[in-house]
Design an enzyme around this catalytic site. Structure first.
Site, PDB file in Angstrom:
ATOM      1  N   LYS A   1      -3.907   3.195   5.512  1.00 28.33           N
ATOM      2  CA  LYS A   1      -3.396   2.154   4.626  1.00 28.33           C
ATOM      3  C   LYS A   1      -3.623   0.749   5.204  1.00 28.33           C
ATOM      4  O   LYS A   1      -3.718  -0.220   4.469  1.00 28.33           O
ATOM      5  CB  LYS A   1      -1.900   2.353   4.373  1.00 28.33           C
TER       6      LYS A   1
HETATM    7  C1  LIG Z   1      -1.540   7.457   1.461  1.00 23.77           C
HETATM    8  C2  LIG Z   1      -2.106   8.537   2.267  1.00 23.77           C
HETATM    9  C3  LIG Z   1      -2.957   9.490   1.708  1.00 23.77           C
HETATM   10  C4  LIG Z   1      -3.293   9.542   0.241  1.00 23.77           C
HETATM   11  O1  LIG Z   1      -3.818   8.334  -0.260  1.00 23.77           O
HETATM   12  P1  LIG Z   1      -4.000   8.148  -1.829  1.00 23.77           P
HETATM   13  O2  LIG Z   1      -3.948   6.671  -2.056  1.00 23.77           O
HETATM   14  O3  LIG Z   1      -2.909   8.880  -2.485  1.00 23.77           O
HETATM   15  O4  LIG Z   1      -5.314   8.682  -2.154  1.00 23.77           O
HETATM   16  C5  LIG Z   1      -3.498  10.443   2.542  1.00 23.77           C
HETATM   17  N1  LIG Z   1      -3.192  10.495   3.857  1.00 23.77           N
HETATM   18  C6  LIG Z   1      -2.376   9.590   4.424  1.00 23.77           C
HETATM   19  C7  LIG Z   1      -2.074   9.713   5.869  1.00 23.77           C
HETATM   20  C8  LIG Z   1      -1.809   8.588   3.658  1.00 23.77           C
HETATM   21  O5  LIG Z   1      -1.001   7.690   4.240  1.00 23.77           O
END
Ligand SMILES: *Cc1c(COP(=O)(O)O)cnc(C)c1O
Length: 462
Positions: A112
């Site tokens: 993120k």
């Molecule tokens: C947010 C997240 C995801 C999934 O991301 P999406 O935006 O739902 O595709 C996968 N793995 C981790 C560790 C995350 O923080």
């Protein structure tokens, strides 16, 4: 470059207005009016760029001259200068058919950061330009909150409130969010699931009077800036492997819950990146797997899993894909989303399912299979996967065919999910930044799940 809504009721907006609007005022999601195209010659010319240089080129395609190039360059350099790896998102070879794209070298050890470091700096830039306070409201299943807070903590002109499902995020995630003591940060621990948090946010943003009164801004992956930032590493991984002489078409395997990360890959493909299969990996909350394999988009029973950042039943970015699946027709999208609201499901006719299955392959990973994958890869390759990454790798093992090459996106550092890693008897040492969180004072407020209660908290804080 202009942005329009998937439901067609918003006059075209520039990039900054699109970022500020977050969820479109007509309830839809914003998308670029036309997807910029990257031809083979351009792709080749980008081959030797650093991550930040590549990000600058891709962002320029989406921002045009709305932000002067030197300013944009500074924003990009500030955003990716906080990463611990010089390559920002390095690609590691596991075996002939599998590479792991490590997206977790940012400040909070989850992917993120790639989008939210940039979005935080972008908001600070906009706040300064417009001389106004930015109020950020977001929901998190764990990683977004920590990353968004890290992106804006202590920044002038910005206040941030994050809702997380109380007791349903990992210890490290909770500590990352709640040990921040900057006055511009408010953590609300909501009695409910992530879907509840996300619904509250969606409803508060849909309350146009409330949204405008406080100039509420989004950081959830409904914000188009996040998707754009995430397209960059698909290009970067492709270019890195191409430089190493990898000439096969590359599949990408993507652990996803909100359809955000996989949509970024889909967008990269629409821009012209020659991707093979886009493998959509879910956990036991497998609405997206069922959509791809059976053509029915319908939430199931919530399951707690080892990969809580994907414990999601309603995928907030799904509508963006529907828009393209239905030939960029907002009338059809509005009809389908209306149907989803009233009937609780969307059924895709079989002729369109051919397209869905040409765009994606999908596999939902069971809890045990997730842990087995972690154990097996650790034993065989001495490589420790976090449980989200393990879902992507397990899906890749299922769906990569002989002779193909798959790049599995690694979305978090395993230290963030030690509770699960320990279930396979694996001991890890925490990176020092994570170890230092334990023992710090926490700041969070426990709240029930009603919109009114959350609204009252926000009015007090803003
Ligand atoms: C947010 C997240 C995801 C999934 O991301 P999406 O935006 O739902 O595709 C996968 N793995 C981790 C560790 C995350 O923080």
């Amino acid at each position: 470059m202009e942005y329009i809504s998937t439901r067609g009721q918003v006059a075209p907006l520039g990039f900054i207005d699109a970022i500020l609007m977050g969820l479109a005022d007509d309830g839809g999601l914003l998308v670029p009016k036309a997807v910029p195209q990257v031809d083979a010659a351009t792709l080749q010319a980008w081959g030797k760029l650093t991550y930040a240089e590549l990000a600058l080129e891709i962002f320029t395609l989406y921002i045009g001259n709305e932000i002067p190039r030197e300013e944009l360059q500074r924003l990009v350099e500030d955003s990716y200068g906080t990463f611990r790896d010089v390559d920002v998102t390095p690609v590691r070879r596991i075996n002939n058919g599998l590479y792991v794209l490590e997206l977790f070298h940012g400040p909070t050890f989850a992917f993120k950061d790639i989008a939210l470091q940039f979005l935080g700096n972008l908001y600070a830039y906009v706040s300064k330009q417009t001389n106004s306070i930015i109020h950020i409201l977001g929901a998190t299943s764990g990683d977004t909150g920590a990353s968004a807070i890290e992106g804006v903590r202590g920044k002038e002109g910005i206040r941030i409130c994050i809702l997380h499902p109380s007791g349903k995020v990992s210890k490290v995630q909770e500590l990352q969010m709640t040990t921040v003591d900057d006055a511009n940060v408010l953590n609300l621990a909501v009695d409910g699931t992530f879907d509840d948090c996300q619904r509250i946010i969606k409803e508060l943003f849909a309350d146009v009077a409330f949204k405008h009164k406080y100039h509420l801004r989004a950081i959830n992956s409904i914000n188009i800036a996040r998707i754009l930032a995430q397209t960059v590493y698909y290009f970067y991984a492709y270019l890195q492997l191409a430089q190493q002489g990898q000439s096969e078409r590359m599949n990408f395997s993507v652990p996803t819950g909100n359809f955000g990360d996989i949509f970024a890959g889909y967008l990269a493909k629409r821009m012209g990146l020659p991707i093979g299969k886009l493998i959509l990996a879910t956990n036991e909350n497998n609405i997206l797997e069922r959509f791809v394999n059976e053509g029915v988009y319908e939430p199931g029973e919530f399951r707690g899993t080892h990969s809580p950042s994907m414990d999601i039943q309603v995928a907030s970015n799904f509508e963006r894909y529907l828009y393209y699946l239905y030939g960029e027709d907002p009338v059809q999208v509005s009809r389908l989303m209306g149907q989803f609201t009233t009937e609780g499901s969307i059924v895709i006719p079989s002729d369109r399912m051919n397209q869905v299955q040409a765009d994606f392959a999908a596999y939902g990973v069971k809890n045990d299979e997730c842990l087995d994958t972690i154990g097996n890869y650790f034993a065989k390759y001495d490589y420790l996967l976090d449980p989200h990454t393990a879902c992507g790798v397990a899906a890749s093992d299922r769906l990569t065919e002989e002779g193909e090459v798959t790049v599995a996106l690694s979305t978090a550092h395993p230290a963030k999910f030690d509770e699960s890693i320990r279930l396979r008897g694996i001991e890890q040492t925490y990176p020092e930044q994570i170890g230092a969180l334990f023992g710090k004072a926490q700041h969070q407020k426990q709240v029930g799940g009603s919109n009114a209660e959350i609204k009252a908290e926000l009015e007090r804080f803003f």
